[in-house]
Design an enzyme around this catalytic site. Structure first.
Site, PDB file in Angstrom:
ATOM      1  N   LYS A  10       0.396   2.356  -1.384  1.00  0.00           N
ATOM      2  CA  LYS A  10       1.771   2.113  -1.839  1.00  0.00           C
ATOM      3  C   LYS A  10       1.683   1.832  -3.337  1.00  0.00           C
ATOM      4  O   LYS A  10       1.639   0.686  -3.785  1.00  0.00           O
ATOM      5  CB  LYS A  10       2.362   0.943  -1.035  1.00  0.00           C
ATOM      6  CG  LYS A  10       3.874   0.990  -0.969  1.00  0.00           C
ATOM      7  CD  LYS A  10       4.393   0.080   0.114  1.00  0.00           C
ATOM      8  CE  LYS A  10       5.857  -0.221  -0.055  1.00  0.00           C
ATOM      9  NZ  LYS A  10       6.757   0.911  -0.154  1.00  0.00           N
ATOM     10  N   GLU A  37       7.725  12.187   6.191  1.00  0.00           N
ATOM     11  CA  GLU A  37       8.517  10.958   6.245  1.00  0.00           C
ATOM     12  C   GLU A  37       9.741  11.107   5.361  1.00  0.00           C
ATOM     13  O   GLU A  37       9.891  12.102   4.644  1.00  0.00           O
ATOM     14  CB  GLU A  37       7.658   9.762   5.801  1.00  0.00           C
ATOM     15  CG  GLU A  37       7.056   9.913   4.424  1.00  0.00           C
ATOM     16  CD  GLU A  37       6.094   8.785   4.041  1.00  0.00           C
ATOM     17  OE1 GLU A  37       6.136   7.709   4.657  1.00  0.00           O
ATOM     18  OE2 GLU A  37       5.317   8.992   3.101  1.00  0.00           O
ATOM     19  N   ARG A  87      -1.781  -4.922   3.639  1.00  0.00           N
ATOM     20  CA  ARG A  87      -1.569  -3.574   3.080  1.00  0.00           C
ATOM     21  C   ARG A  87      -1.721  -3.564   1.565  1.00  0.00           C
ATOM     22  O   ARG A  87      -2.279  -2.615   1.009  1.00  0.00           O
ATOM     23  CB  ARG A  87      -0.205  -3.019   3.505  1.00  0.00           C
ATOM     24  CG  ARG A  87      -0.079  -1.526   3.204  1.00  0.00           C
ATOM     25  CD  ARG A  87       1.117  -0.889   3.864  1.00  0.00           C
ATOM     26  NE  ARG A  87       2.380  -1.417   3.379  1.00  0.00           N
ATOM     27  CZ  ARG A  87       3.580  -1.104   3.892  1.00  0.00           C
ATOM     28  NH1 ARG A  87       3.653  -0.261   4.907  1.00  0.00           N
ATOM     29  NH2 ARG A  87       4.678  -1.626   3.405  1.00  0.00           N
TER      30      ARG A  87
END
Ligand code: PMP
Length: 301
Positions: A164, A197, A65
């Site tokens: 992220k 979320e 990721r």
């Protein structure tokens, strides 16, 4: 009093040793340059990773990721996957971390003022191995009281939530809004009114024995815990559906919970003061919490 004379209650443990670009430094000396674009512009990427029993949990997925996040923002990773893994292991060993948390950051690096990415060409890697407690233990027993903050989740066509990135202000502000209003946590909507979320966790609802969670396309992080929970649920015969959810779906769900590396699985008791189901952690949530605990213990055997 000079600003530098203030006592900061959050001063890191001086024993902590931080990995920066190949060196392990005591926390007081682990400083970044003020010209780092990570500081100037939030230009960089990060991962939060658990260590259980001395092992880096889901290490390969976190490395995948961070490479994906870096690629999406045109940041060339300065280390190979193996080098990154070795650096994380070196840091947990240097700090004697058996059960803890790794914060891995890659910043755009020191550059000239100005946002152009060609003004910074030497990315930095920082690894902190410490502990984290996102929510106090009693909240796992009673469930979170959540609200839907007015702060919407970043639109996927801005910097996609799947990156992220070091720019977490969207989440920071949503969390602040929820806390100021007296709630434990915020569950953010997107500009179309769909549930996305939590401020640092993915969200699931349980309805009629099935699990439902928003699809990545509505602007969420592709959570590593989210994926694991879907797998654990399937073993129990609960199929997970990725589907658009309105607040209404959460209000009328049988159960709701959040998932994330730091939080693991935490029940949600209410949203906007509407109790979800019985208004306390439901049986499927509790089952999955137990299965998750078993899973991470089994990894150590
Ligand atoms: N969403 C957001 C915004 C997050 O920051 C995180 C991680 N803290 C998650 C979801 C959960 O992702 P993971 O399970 O990979 O930790």
């Amino acid at each position: 009093m000079r600003l530098s004379d203030r006592v900061n209650p959050f001063t890191p443990n001086p024993e902590l040793r931080i990995w920066i670009d190949g060196d392990l430094r005591p926390s007081a000396e682990a400083c970044i340059n003020v010209f780092d674009h990570g500081l100037l512009y939030g230009d960089g990427v990060f991962e939060g990773i658990r260590v259980y029993g001395g092992e880096i949990f889901k290490e390969g997925e976190h490395i995948d990721r961070i490479f994906e996040s870096a690629g999406a923002i045109l940041l060339e990773m300065p280390l190979t996957r193996d080098e990154l893994s070795a650096a994380m292991h070196e840091t947990i060993e240097a700090n004697g971390v058996e059960d803890g948390y790794i914060r891995l950051l890659v910043t755009r690096g020191v550059g000239a003022l100005g946002i152009s990415i060609d003004k910074a060409s030497c990315p930095s890697v920082i690894i902190i191995a410490a502990t984290i407690q996102l929510y106090p233990p009693e909240l796992y027993d009673r469930g979170l009281r959540c609200m839907t903050p007015g702060t919407l989740r970043n639109h996927p066509s801005t910097t996609c939530a799947r990156v992220k990135s070091l720019n977490y202000l969207n989440n920071v502000m949503a969390k602040a809004e929820a806390k100021l209003a007296g709630y434990d946590e915020g569950i953010m909507l997107n500009a179309d009114g769909y549930v996305t979320e939590g401020t640092g966790d993915n969200v699931f609802i349980v309805k009629n024995g099935g699990l439902f969670t928003p699809p990545l396309s509505c602007g969420i992080l592709a959570g590593i815990t989210r994926k694991l929970v879907m797998e654990l649920a399937l073993v129990r015969g609960y199929v997970s559906h990725e589907s658009l959810l309105l607040r209404h779906d959460v209000y009328t769900a049988d159960e709701c919970f959040l998932t994330g590396t730091a939080a693991e699985i935490i029940p949600v008791a209410s949203l906007d003061k509407r109790p979800i189901g019985e208004g306390r952690p439901g049986p499927i949530t509790r089952q999955l919490m137990a299965d998750f605990a078993d899973y991470r213990t089994r990894r150590r055997d």
